[in-house]
Design a protein around this motif. Sequence first.
Motif: not given
Length: 286
Positions: A46-55
């Motif tokens: 599953t492609p890893k999605i960077t969400v705002f929380l990761d930032l």
Amino acid sequence: MADSDAQATLIEETPSAGDVEMTEGGGDAGAGAGEESGLADIEPETPKITVFLDLIKSPVVDIVVGTGNEQTTISAHQAVLVKSPYFEEKCSSFAGGSHSQIILSDADVDAMGSVVEYLYTGEYFPKRLSAAKDSPLENDPRIPKPDTEGVALLVHARIYTLADRFGLPALKSLAHSKIHRTSSTAKGEISYARYVYKETSPEDTTIRRPVAAFWATRSYTLRHDAEVEFKAMCLEFPQFSYDVLKLVLDQQEKSKKASHGDDTPHRGGPSVVPGSARKRARVSQG
């Protein structure tokens, strides 16, 4: 007797037809099991999605901007800053657990704030009022009225040069498009032209050519509104004088060719298109 024993031994060692079928069937079953196991092992990730929380979970970096009383510290998350190749290189040198700080003593504080705003949101203030190509910008209370010093133009010009420095071409294009949506006065245009010819590379025709073209097509009107400033600009930046003169002469030559219907150069007076110093007519990129 010996022949009979040999024949019996040969018959016992040769697998029967039934045995062969069972072996083949068993082989097929084993292959199927292997294939099933293999498929389970190579399921698409599953492609890893960077969400705002990761930032915002990434380490915080302090950017120290300006000098003296104007010095300001702007804090931003490392995962946001590394969208810029410049900051990615800077952040790669940070040791784990150490205090992360980048010094930009020569950068403009407001422009740097706009760069960080863009890295977080993809825009910066003042924003366009709509998605239309010719949409005006939001009202910016920082800009005096009338803007005799070209403050509004310099806001975007400073962001443009920082975007170039930090390797952010999309931000350069955005800032350039906002320059084309900004009105000013003759003296404001001179301040903007001085900044462009001082702070940008001679090879950067994207921003320099519209400046020269603006003055080439309005030189008569603008020269009389800001003659002293225009003269000082020409003396300070000979390249500006040459760029403007070249465009004026090119326009004159085209006009003469069009009027005579041939390619023979003809002598004549200047052919400069007059225009209002208060109305901008640049071609926008964004």
